[in-house]
Write a protein that holds these residues in place. Structure first.
Motif, mmCIF file in Angstrom:
data_model
loop_
_atom_site.group_PDB
_atom_site.id
_atom_site.type_symbol
_atom_site.label_atom_id
_atom_site.label_comp_id
_atom_site.label_asym_id
_atom_site.label_seq_id
_atom_site.Cartn_x
_atom_site.Cartn_y
_atom_site.Cartn_z
ATOM 1 N N LYS A 38 0.797 -1.233 0.000
ATOM 2 C CA LYS A 38 0.000 0.000 0.000
ATOM 3 C C LYS A 38 0.822 1.273 0.000
ATOM 4 O O LYS A 38 0.753 2.028 -0.948
ATOM 5 C CB LYS A 38 -1.009 -0.019 1.138
ATOM 6 C CG LYS A 38 -2.109 -1.034 0.885
ATOM 7 C CD LYS A 38 -3.228 -0.930 1.867
ATOM 8 C CE LYS A 38 -4.246 -2.025 1.531
ATOM 9 N NZ LYS A 38 -5.254 -2.157 2.502
ATOM 10 N N PRO A 39 1.602 1.580 1.025
ATOM 11 C CA PRO A 39 2.324 2.857 0.941
ATOM 12 C C PRO A 39 3.496 2.718 -0.027
ATOM 13 O O PRO A 39 4.030 1.630 -0.213
ATOM 14 C CB PRO A 39 2.807 3.085 2.367
ATOM 15 C CG PRO A 39 2.939 1.722 2.952
ATOM 16 C CD PRO A 39 1.861 0.892 2.290
ATOM 17 N N ASP A 40 3.883 3.820 -0.642
ATOM 18 C CA ASP A 40 5.065 3.790 -1.495
ATOM 19 C C ASP A 40 6.297 3.554 -0.629
ATOM 20 O O ASP A 40 6.377 4.019 0.503
ATOM 21 C CB ASP A 40 5.236 5.117 -2.235
ATOM 22 C CG ASP A 40 4.190 5.311 -3.323
ATOM 23 O OD1 ASP A 40 3.513 4.332 -3.697
ATOM 24 O OD2 ASP A 40 4.052 6.443 -3.813
ATOM 25 N N GLY A 41 7.231 2.821 -1.167
ATOM 26 C CA GLY A 41 8.516 2.606 -0.505
ATOM 27 C C GLY A 41 9.577 3.253 -1.370
ATOM 28 O O GLY A 41 9.416 4.373 -1.845
ATOM 29 N N ALA A 42 10.635 2.520 -1.642
ATOM 30 C CA ALA A 42 11.676 3.010 -2.548
ATOM 31 C C ALA A 42 11.127 3.087 -3.971
ATOM 32 O O ALA A 42 11.645 3.812 -4.806
ATOM 33 C CB ALA A 42 12.880 2.078 -2.502
ATOM 34 N N ALA A 43 10.065 2.343 -4.206
ATOM 35 C CA ALA A 43 9.393 2.311 -5.509
ATOM 36 C C ALA A 43 7.887 2.443 -5.257
ATOM 37 O O ALA A 43 7.436 2.347 -4.118
ATOM 38 C CB ALA A 43 9.707 1.004 -6.216
ATOM 39 N N PRO A 44 7.103 2.644 -6.299
ATOM 40 C CA PRO A 44 5.658 2.781 -6.082
ATOM 41 C C PRO A 44 5.051 1.507 -5.492
ATOM 42 O O PRO A 44 5.539 0.400 -5.752
ATOM 43 C CB PRO A 44 5.101 3.052 -7.480
ATOM 44 C CG PRO A 44 6.167 2.655 -8.424
ATOM 45 C CD PRO A 44 7.463 2.730 -7.704
ATOM 46 N N SER A 45 4.009 1.698 -4.708
ATOM 47 C CA SER A 45 3.321 0.551 -4.107
ATOM 48 C C SER A 45 2.639 -0.273 -5.193
ATOM 49 O O SER A 45 2.341 0.216 -6.279
ATOM 50 C CB SER A 45 2.280 1.030 -3.098
ATOM 51 O OG SER A 45 1.202 1.659 -3.772
ATOM 52 N N PHE A 46 2.389 -1.529 -4.877
ATOM 53 C CA PHE A 46 1.669 -2.392 -5.815
ATOM 54 C C PHE A 46 0.272 -1.839 -6.083
ATOM 55 O O PHE A 46 -0.236 -1.933 -7.195
ATOM 56 C CB PHE A 46 1.593 -3.827 -5.295
ATOM 57 C CG PHE A 46 2.931 -4.494 -5.201
ATOM 58 C CD1 PHE A 46 3.746 -4.610 -6.318
ATOM 59 C CD2 PHE A 46 3.393 -5.010 -4.010
ATOM 60 C CE1 PHE A 46 4.987 -5.231 -6.248
ATOM 61 C CE2 PHE A 46 4.617 -5.639 -3.926
ATOM 62 C CZ PHE A 46 5.421 -5.743 -5.041
#
Length: 108
Positions: A38-46
């Motif tokens: 759900k939240p974005d990490g180093a890349a966009p969230s799924f």
């Protein structure tokens, strides 16, 4: 009528297990190293990826290519400046595995 109901219940009850298996596959292939559900990490969230591709009839095929080839599948970064590594930098993902992961991502 009863057979249709039984089949519907059987199929519906197996869906969470399939989704869990596909999420596990994404974990095994190190997708969660950069992405989260759900939240974005180093890349966009799924979830964000799923929303981005919603309604695109070629989404699954394009995601399969991106999953297997990284940013090279789109000729460069596809989310701001971030690049997705190819299979030289992470575990190999077969065509069938990439299709499973793509379907799972699109279902987020």
């Amino acid at each position: 009528m009863k057979i249709a109901l039984i089949l519907s219940v059987a199929i519906a009850s197996s869906l969470p297990a399939v989704a869990m298996a596909n999420e596990k596959l994404a974990q095994d292939k190190q997708c969660f190293g950069c992405h989260t559900t759900k939240p974005d990490g180093a890349a966009p969230s799924f979830q964000k990826i799923s929303q981005h591709w919603k309604g695109n009839k070629d989404a699954e095929a394009k995601l399969v290519a991106i999953i297997r080839q990284g940013s090279a599948a789109t000729a460069g970064p596809h989310w701001n400046k971030a690049t997705m590594p190819d299979q030289a930098e992470r575990p190999l993902v077969s065509e069938a595995e990439a299709r499973q992961i793509a379907k799972w991502v699109l279902g987020q």
